[in-house]
Write an enzyme that holds these catalytic residues in place. Sequence first.
Site, short mmCIF file in Angstrom:
data_model
loop_
_atom_site.label_atom_id
_atom_site.label_comp_id
_atom_site.label_asym_id
_atom_site.label_seq_id
_atom_site.Cartn_x
_atom_site.Cartn_y
_atom_site.Cartn_z
N ARG A 92 0.84 -1.19 0.00
CA ARG A 92 0.00 0.00 0.00
C ARG A 92 0.88 1.25 0.00
O ARG A 92 2.04 1.20 0.40
CB ARG A 92 -0.91 0.02 1.23
CG ARG A 92 -1.80 -1.21 1.39
CD ARG A 92 -2.54 -1.16 2.72
NE ARG A 92 -3.48 -2.26 2.89
CZ ARG A 92 -3.19 -3.43 3.45
NH1 ARG A 92 -1.97 -3.66 3.91
NH2 ARG A 92 -4.12 -4.37 3.57
N HIS A 108 -3.44 2.54 -5.95
CA HIS A 108 -3.94 1.36 -5.22
C HIS A 108 -4.35 0.25 -6.19
O HIS A 108 -4.34 -0.93 -5.81
CB HIS A 108 -5.12 1.76 -4.34
CG HIS A 108 -5.44 0.76 -3.28
ND1 HIS A 108 -4.70 0.63 -2.13
CD2 HIS A 108 -6.41 -0.19 -3.20
CE1 HIS A 108 -5.21 -0.34 -1.38
NE2 HIS A 108 -6.25 -0.84 -2.01
N ARG A 141 -2.17 -2.83 -6.60
CA ARG A 141 -2.30 -3.98 -5.68
C ARG A 141 -3.14 -5.08 -6.33
O ARG A 141 -2.80 -6.26 -6.26
CB ARG A 141 -2.95 -3.53 -4.37
CG ARG A 141 -1.98 -3.09 -3.33
CD ARG A 141 -2.67 -2.49 -2.13
NE ARG A 141 -3.52 -3.41 -1.39
CZ ARG A 141 -3.08 -4.32 -0.52
NH1 ARG A 141 -1.79 -4.46 -0.30
NH2 ARG A 141 -3.93 -5.08 0.14
N HIS A 174 -3.71 -9.37 4.17
CA HIS A 174 -5.13 -9.45 4.51
C HIS A 174 -5.36 -10.54 5.55
O HIS A 174 -4.81 -11.64 5.44
CB HIS A 174 -5.97 -9.78 3.27
CG HIS A 174 -6.22 -8.59 2.41
ND1 HIS A 174 -6.34 -8.66 1.04
CD2 HIS A 174 -6.36 -7.27 2.72
CE1 HIS A 174 -6.55 -7.46 0.55
NE2 HIS A 174 -6.56 -6.60 1.54
N TYR A 231 -9.63 -12.18 -6.35
CA TYR A 231 -8.62 -12.23 -7.40
C TYR A 231 -8.58 -13.64 -8.04
O TYR A 231 -8.41 -13.78 -9.25
CB TYR A 231 -7.25 -11.86 -6.84
CG TYR A 231 -7.20 -10.45 -6.33
CD1 TYR A 231 -7.50 -9.38 -7.14
CD2 TYR A 231 -6.87 -10.19 -5.00
CE1 TYR A 231 -7.47 -8.08 -6.66
CE2 TYR A 231 -6.84 -8.89 -4.51
CZ TYR A 231 -7.14 -7.85 -5.35
OH TYR A 231 -7.12 -6.57 -4.87
#
Length: 377
Positions: A206, A314, A317, A340, A349
């Site tokens: 991030r 972002h 990512r 996460h 994803y």
Amino acid sequence: MSRRTWGTVRRLRSGRYQARYTDHTGRQVSAPSTFATKADGYRWLAKTQTELDSGRWIDPKAGKEPLKVYAEHWVETRLVRGRPLAPRTAELYRAQLRNHIVPALGSTPLRQLEASSVRAWYGKLSGPAGPGQVTAAKCYRLLRAICTTAVDDNLIARNPCSIRGAGQERSSERPMFTLAQVQALVDAVEDRWRALILLAAWTGLRIGELSALRREHLDLETGTVSVKAAVVDVIGQGRSYGPPKSAAGRRAVAIPPHIIGDLEHHLSRYAQPGPHGLVFVGPKGGPIRRNNFASRVWAPAAEAAGLPAGSHLHDLRGWGATIAARHGATTKELMHRLGHASPAAALRYQRAEQERDAALAAAMSAAVRQSGEASSS
């Protein structure tokens, strides 16, 4: 003891009846209003005793404070896993209250907040004239959490936020870049920012984590970057360095070997000196500011690289996670790379890759059919 002997009902000079009982502290509590008959008074006493015995009793005098007052106190005292809200989270909640909740509902006393009022508010917020479904869902979740605490505090009897599915975000798909677009983006930025874009894309860090990265966190011999801190910029409070947003955010991520050389070049020319020196700083040696970086570095480079309108740093990512899933990363591996605690994002994803795989299979079948038709003609 019979239920009728719990509490007393007396006739007033007006002819109406007052019901009273003595609570566990010895204090005498009267019904909030008088009754037309003695039987009505005893029915109130019976109902109150049942609620007291079951733990569902709400003090009639409770919940008088306006929602905006209770909500601010809630933000100040809210604990998550035993810790106060992160400064940026508190700032976000206050902005949602200030912009979308308080103007419509803030002056309403807690005990007068009805489900119908919440439905009307949410309908306007999520409608065509509102800020959008995603913002509406975030604000609804915040209001629901505040009211849940009010229920726990015995200030209101039930949560007025009862709209099924209102807190679920239905975000539009974020843009998915091609490898060529990412490379064009890398080529479009100044040399000072090349390594940052590469690291963001290929490791999924991030912007707050990249801004807090120090030399000692990079081990280019083993090819790893250790995420141990993140930067938070809060309006009115300045900049603060702290741990990542969750325990899962503290992680060591493998760096693809093909960008090691770019990182070595960056460290030799642009990073602050010493093991505690920041890896990414501006031309004057100062730390990265999110908004300045977005407007002065990202926006011109994204336009030059031909990225879709509205693209953000972002989004890299998501690109990095999708590339990892495409090369066989498991849910647990994606969770680790992204920092996460929940598998939800990783599953998104992977699902995208499954859909892509199905599309590829369909395309192969179509090619075979076309080939067969061509040979038979």
